[in-house]
Scaffold this motif. Sequence first.
Motif, short mmCIF file in Angstrom:
data_model
loop_
_atom_site.label_atom_id
_atom_site.label_comp_id
_atom_site.label_asym_id
_atom_site.label_seq_id
_atom_site.Cartn_x
_atom_site.Cartn_y
_atom_site.Cartn_z
N PRO A 278 0.80 -1.22 0.00
CA PRO A 278 0.00 0.00 0.00
C PRO A 278 0.84 1.28 0.00
O PRO A 278 0.48 2.25 -0.66
CB PRO A 278 -0.82 -0.11 1.29
N LEU A 279 1.96 1.29 0.72
CA LEU A 279 2.75 2.52 0.83
C LEU A 279 3.48 2.87 -0.46
O LEU A 279 4.05 3.95 -0.57
CB LEU A 279 3.72 2.44 2.01
N GLN A 280 3.45 1.99 -1.44
CA GLN A 280 4.04 2.33 -2.73
C GLN A 280 3.03 3.08 -3.60
O GLN A 280 3.34 3.44 -4.74
CB GLN A 280 4.61 1.09 -3.42
N GLY B 293 0.79 8.59 -2.21
CA GLY B 293 0.09 9.85 -2.48
C GLY B 293 -1.42 9.68 -2.43
O GLY B 293 -2.12 10.40 -1.71
N ASN B 294 -1.92 8.73 -3.19
CA ASN B 294 -3.36 8.46 -3.18
C ASN B 294 -3.83 7.92 -1.83
O ASN B 294 -4.90 8.26 -1.35
CB ASN B 294 -3.72 7.45 -4.28
N LEU B 295 -3.02 7.05 -1.24
CA LEU B 295 -3.42 6.44 0.03
C LEU B 295 -3.52 7.50 1.14
O LEU B 295 -4.42 7.44 1.96
CB LEU B 295 -2.45 5.32 0.43
N SER B 296 -2.62 8.47 1.15
CA SER B 296 -2.69 9.54 2.15
C SER B 296 -4.01 10.30 2.03
O SER B 296 -4.68 10.59 3.02
CB SER B 296 -1.51 10.50 1.99
N TRP B 297 -4.38 10.61 0.78
CA TRP B 297 -5.65 11.30 0.55
C TRP B 297 -6.81 10.46 1.04
O TRP B 297 -7.72 10.95 1.73
CB TRP B 297 -5.80 11.58 -0.96
N LEU B 298 -6.80 9.16 0.70
CA LEU B 298 -7.89 8.26 1.08
C LEU B 298 -8.00 8.11 2.59
O LEU B 298 -9.10 8.16 3.16
CB LEU B 298 -7.70 6.90 0.41
N ASP C 268 11.05 8.09 6.96
CA ASP C 268 10.39 8.74 5.83
C ASP C 268 9.19 9.54 6.35
O ASP C 268 8.20 8.96 6.79
CB ASP C 268 9.92 7.66 4.84
N PRO C 269 9.27 10.88 6.31
CA PRO C 269 8.20 11.71 6.88
C PRO C 269 6.81 11.40 6.32
O PRO C 269 5.83 11.40 7.06
CB PRO C 269 8.61 13.14 6.54
N GLN C 270 6.71 11.12 5.03
CA GLN C 270 5.41 10.85 4.42
C GLN C 270 4.82 9.52 4.92
O GLN C 270 3.65 9.44 5.26
CB GLN C 270 5.54 10.85 2.90
N LYS C 271 5.66 8.49 5.00
CA LYS C 271 5.20 7.20 5.51
C LYS C 271 4.82 7.32 6.99
O LYS C 271 3.80 6.78 7.43
CB LYS C 271 6.27 6.12 5.33
N ARG C 272 5.67 8.01 7.76
CA ARG C 272 5.43 8.16 9.19
C ARG C 272 4.09 8.88 9.43
O ARG C 272 3.28 8.44 10.24
CB ARG C 272 6.57 8.92 9.85
N GLU C 273 3.85 9.97 8.70
CA GLU C 273 2.62 10.73 8.89
C GLU C 273 1.39 9.89 8.56
O GLU C 273 0.41 9.88 9.31
CB GLU C 273 2.64 11.98 8.01
#
Length: 194
Positions: free
Chosen positions: A75-77, A80-85, A110-115
Amino acid sequence: MSADRFNVGHIEYGSEIYGPGKRTVIWFQGCSLGCKGCWNTQYQSDKPASLIPASELLETILDQGNDVTFLGGEPLQQIGNLSWLVDKLNQYGVHIMLYTGYELEEIEADPQKRELCQKVDILIPGRYRDELRDTNLLWRGSQNQPLIYLHDPQQTKDENQVEITIKPDGSVTCLGYPSEELIKHINSLDYISL
């Protein structure tokens, strides 16, 4: 592939073994981690399987009225879409469980994964390790994968669950982490009579 579409390998509606309660389970297509003995090799290729617009996937989840579990593939690949969802689902109070092959250290770095991971209710991180396979664990395949309740007060007893569905055409679907003995037994059945 369009930036606003998810590459989805499979969706299972109303499953009760990938997290607490009845859930919509979404297997993302594409994973470059290559865990030895991966249970879901059919979802490793990042070739488009079913490209679903982000807004359509959100509506699908909400229409089911269930909580949701994301796994894959990875999922983390599709972060971008997953964060929105995940942000949208949080607005609706949907309980979210996330499987990822990334280790906690990789997520923290990784700040994006962590958030994103801080916004889910249950997180199961870590690569599947074939040598640590354990079919007695709740919701996990190998002993190195922790079960992390981030915002979920309903911790559950740590034991394996398997879900077997017999479809009207007689085909059988087995989800979860069945033991080798159960797989052999299912494969030995010539037919099922009810």
